[in-house]
Design an enzyme around this catalytic site. Structure first.
Site, PDB file in Angstrom:
ATOM      1  N   HIS A 170      45.450  -2.784  13.009  1.00 48.92           N
ATOM      2  CA  HIS A 170      44.192  -2.357  12.388  1.00 48.92           C
ATOM      3  C   HIS A 170      43.780  -0.971  12.880  1.00 48.92           C
ATOM      4  O   HIS A 170      44.092  -0.579  14.005  1.00 48.92           O
ATOM      5  CB  HIS A 170      43.050  -3.308  12.766  1.00 48.92           C
ATOM      6  N   CYS A 216      39.850 -10.181  15.942  1.00 47.84           N
ATOM      7  CA  CYS A 216      40.741  -9.058  16.257  1.00 47.84           C
ATOM      8  C   CYS A 216      40.040  -7.699  16.137  1.00 47.84           C
ATOM      9  O   CYS A 216      40.205  -6.819  16.986  1.00 47.84           O
ATOM     10  CB  CYS A 216      41.977  -9.108  15.368  1.00 47.84           C
TER      11      CYS A 216
HETATM   12  N1  LIG Z   1      46.798 -12.763  12.268  1.00 45.53           N
HETATM   13  C1  LIG Z   1      45.958 -12.247  13.135  1.00 45.53           C
HETATM   14  O1  LIG Z   1      45.999 -11.060  13.437  1.00 45.53           O
HETATM   15  C2  LIG Z   1      44.913 -13.063  13.805  1.00 45.53           C
HETATM   16  C3  LIG Z   1      44.133 -12.446  14.752  1.00 45.53           C
HETATM   17  C4  LIG Z   1      43.179 -13.190  15.416  1.00 45.53           C
HETATM   18  C5  LIG Z   1      43.030 -14.521  15.116  1.00 45.53           C
HETATM   19  N2  LIG Z   1      43.814 -15.096  14.178  1.00 45.53           N
HETATM   20  C6  LIG Z   1      43.595 -16.521  13.889  1.00 45.53           C
HETATM   21  O2  LIG Z   1      44.740 -17.262  14.283  1.00 45.53           O
HETATM   22  C7  LIG Z   1      44.937 -18.354  13.385  1.00 45.53           C
HETATM   23  C8  LIG Z   1      46.332 -18.295  12.784  1.00 45.53           C
HETATM   24  O3  LIG Z   1      46.519 -17.043  12.177  1.00 45.53           O
HETATM   25  P1  LIG Z   1      47.959 -16.527  11.719  1.00 45.53           P
HETATM   26  O4  LIG Z   1      47.703 -15.167  11.240  1.00 45.53           O
HETATM   27  O5  LIG Z   1      48.991 -16.767  12.764  1.00 45.53           O
HETATM   28  O6  LIG Z   1      48.239 -17.508  10.468  1.00 45.53           O
HETATM   29  P2  LIG Z   1      49.631 -17.964   9.825  1.00 45.53           P
HETATM   30  O7  LIG Z   1      50.682 -16.949  10.006  1.00 45.53           O
HETATM   31  O8  LIG Z   1      49.273 -18.392   8.451  1.00 45.53           O
HETATM   32  O9  LIG Z   1      50.032 -19.271  10.693  1.00 45.53           O
HETATM   33  C9  LIG Z   1      49.295 -20.458  10.621  1.00 45.53           C
HETATM   34  C10 LIG Z   1      49.856 -21.466  11.619  1.00 45.53           C
HETATM   35  O10 LIG Z   1      49.030 -22.626  11.610  1.00 45.53           O
HETATM   36  C11 LIG Z   1      49.868 -23.764  11.449  1.00 45.53           C
HETATM   37  N3  LIG Z   1      49.186 -24.846  10.767  1.00 45.53           N
HETATM   38  C12 LIG Z   1      48.645 -24.858   9.531  1.00 45.53           C
HETATM   39  N4  LIG Z   1      48.160 -26.079   9.221  1.00 45.53           N
HETATM   40  C13 LIG Z   1      48.395 -26.859  10.291  1.00 45.53           C
HETATM   41  C14 LIG Z   1      48.159 -28.213  10.607  1.00 45.53           C
HETATM   42  N5  LIG Z   1      47.577 -29.046   9.730  1.00 45.53           N
HETATM   43  N6  LIG Z   1      48.560 -28.681  11.825  1.00 45.53           N
HETATM   44  C15 LIG Z   1      49.154 -27.881  12.694  1.00 45.53           C
HETATM   45  N7  LIG Z   1      49.426 -26.574  12.474  1.00 45.53           N
HETATM   46  C16 LIG Z   1      49.043 -26.075  11.282  1.00 45.53           C
HETATM   47  C17 LIG Z   1      51.009 -23.257  10.615  1.00 45.53           C
HETATM   48  O11 LIG Z   1      52.079 -24.157  10.723  1.00 45.53           O
HETATM   49  P3  LIG Z   1      53.109 -24.390   9.483  1.00 45.53           P
HETATM   50  O12 LIG Z   1      54.068 -23.223   9.537  1.00 45.53           O
HETATM   51  O13 LIG Z   1      53.744 -25.664   9.830  1.00 45.53           O
HETATM   52  O14 LIG Z   1      52.301 -24.415   8.228  1.00 45.53           O
HETATM   53  C18 LIG Z   1      51.266 -21.925  11.301  1.00 45.53           C
HETATM   54  O15 LIG Z   1      51.998 -22.124  12.479  1.00 45.53           O
HETATM   55  C19 LIG Z   1      43.779 -18.260  12.376  1.00 45.53           C
HETATM   56  O16 LIG Z   1      42.705 -19.037  12.857  1.00 45.53           O
HETATM   57  C20 LIG Z   1      43.406 -16.808  12.418  1.00 45.53           C
HETATM   58  O17 LIG Z   1      42.071 -16.592  12.038  1.00 45.53           O
HETATM   59  C21 LIG Z   1      44.761 -14.415  13.507  1.00 45.53           C
END
Ligand SMILES: NC(=O)c1ccc[n+]([C@@H]2O[C@H](COP(=O)([O-])OP(=O)(O)OC[C@H]3O[C@@H](n4cnc5c(N)ncnc54)[C@H](OP(=O)(O)O)[C@@H]3O)[C@@H](O)[C@H]2O)c1
Length: 390
Positions: free
Chosen positions: A298, A185
């Site tokens: 950010h 990001c």
């Molecule tokens: N937040 C950002 O700004 C951002 C920006 C760029 C990239 N990312 C990337 O995007 C990804 C997710 O980020 P986020 O911020 O959205 O995190 P988050 O809010 O913690 O969400 C995580 C997601 O992953 C799912 N998950 C976890 N374990 C799993 C499994 N074993 N099988 C299937 N689904 C699973 C969770 O499902 P449950 O609810 O069922 O646990 C939830 O839907 C990460 O790789 C992060 O680095 C995030």
């Protein structure tokens, strides 16, 4: 709640979503200024569910980015003939409404990608590593938000406004699966502003200092910041489950692991990903990444050194004409980009555009950039990538 998307509490453990996440109360409603910033307008008549659209899967649909995927798909009327909502076992069975239709969240398994044309992944690097290649084997084009494949040689790392050609060889409908990586990001937000200037004057060195929001660490981190803020104001010790130290009323070095060179992983992502996206291994990049107690979006201070001179007026004009960028640079009234103003918006805002007085002539510039990293830094960028496949 956003009309397009709605969680139904199907189990007693479902937590109410943070108002700072999509679907809650937009932070912009509390913003004091009127903005020129753009957000794809939600349309009242949905034409997106169509027989001639691709079949979609959203992996990590219950998370901060996953929720935003749904919002962006809906806002942009992304065509689809079916959509599968996937998350962990914990969420399997939860009900969600998307564009007026009810769906049940399914557990992600090896069989999830049968007949899926495009899968948008945001469930963390280990899930992408495990299930991304399985999906590709089934002929699915995976757009991955994690860092798992970003630096793999034959995986394009794409910002549509910057390097769309990197994925020109990937086509939908030929039965061949592929991986496309969404950059980090902070990299996306930085390069949205730096690339138009780089195209004109070639950046030889870039120094980035970030001010990163809780949202970058996911939905649980946003909830923790809200909780800690309340606890500190009430004189209670703050709950530190996501971060190891107090976040509310504080700031600290980014929580990514520290590497042997003293940089953390987030900082080195800016270094390596910039080189790959610009296809320029000579560009010198250094970064310091800091978490600040901002809920969403950010901010980054970016110092640029150029090969050929670029004066600040020309730079401002270039940025004013750059797609996906808006200039907020009102010196008399001291109005510049803020995270609050860009929250829930598509555009990256740039301001504080000024000659770097530490460099000779017009060979250096300082700029300040803000962008909603759940939106342009993650979900919007990925959906734009998917749009290029249509
Ligand atoms: N937040 C950002 O700004 C951002 C920006 C760029 C990239 N990312 C990337 O995007 C990804 C997710 O980020 P986020 O911020 O959205 O995190 P988050 O809010 O913690 O969400 C995580 C997601 O992953 C799912 N998950 C976890 N374990 C799993 C499994 N074993 N099988 C299937 N689904 C699973 C969770 O499902 P449950 O609810 O069922 O646990 C939830 O839907 C990460 O790789 C992060 O680095 C995030």
């Amino acid at each position: 709640m956003n009309a397009a998307m709605n969680f139904t509490a199907a189990t007693t453990t479902t937590k109410p979503h943070s108002p700072f996440l999509t679907g809650g109360v937009s932070l912009l409603r509390t913003s004091p200024t009127l903005l020129p910033l753009h957000r794809s307008p939600p349309s009242s008549i949905r034409m997106s569910l169509r027989d001639d659209g691709p079949s979609l899967a959203v992996v990590g649909v219950t998370g901060a980015v996953g929720q935003e995927f749904l919002s962006v798909l809906s806002d942009r009327d992304f065509p689809y003939r079916s959509i599968k909502l996937l998350a962990s076992k914990r969420s399997a069975g939860k009900e969600m409404t998307f564009e007026g239709r009810n769906y049940v969240v399914e557990e992600l398994t090896a069989d999830s990608f049968d007949d899926v044309d495009i899968a948008l992944f945001s469930a963390g690097g280990s899930i992408s590593k495990q299930f991304g290649p399985l999906a590709v084997e089934k002929g699915t084009i995976v757009v991955d938000n994690s860092s798992a494949f970003r630096m793999v040689d034959d995986v394009p790392l794409v910002i549509p406004e910057v390097n769309p050609d990197a994925m020109a060889h990937i086509k939908l409908g030929n039965g061949k699966g592929a991986l496309i990586a969404n950059p980090n990001c902070s990299t996306i937000i930085c390069l949205m502003a730096a690339t138009p200037l780089h195209r004109r004057a070639k950046v030889t060195r870039m120094v980035v200092s970030t001010y990163q929001a809780a949202s970058g660490a996911g939905a649980a981190a946003m909830e923790e910041l809200e909780l800690q803020t309340r606890e500190v104001l009430e004189g209670k010790p703050p709950t530190c489950n996501i971060f190891s130290q107090q976040y509310a009323f504080n700031l600290f070095s980014h929580n990514a692991p520290i590497l042997s060179n003293g940089y953390n992983e987030e900082e080195m992502k800016l270094v390596k990903e910039t080189r790959k996206i610009w296809n320029d291994i000579t560009v010198r990049v250094t970064a310091t990444c800091i978490r600040v107690p901002v809920m969403r979006a950010h901010a980054e201070s970016v110092n640029l050194q150029f090969e050929t001179p670029l004066d600040e007026d020309t730079a401002r004009e270039i940025l004013e004409n750059a797609p996906g960028v808006v200039v907020i640079d009102d010196r008399p009234s001291n109005q510049f980009p803020t995270p609050l103003e860009v929250s829930n918006k598509d555009d990256v805002a740039v301001g504080r555009i000024r000659r770097d007085v530490s460099q000779d002539g017009d060979s250096g510039l300082e700029i300040f950039v803000c962008g909603d990293q759940i939106r342009k830094g993650a979900a919007l960028n990925a959906v734009q990538i998917a749009e290029m496949l249509l």
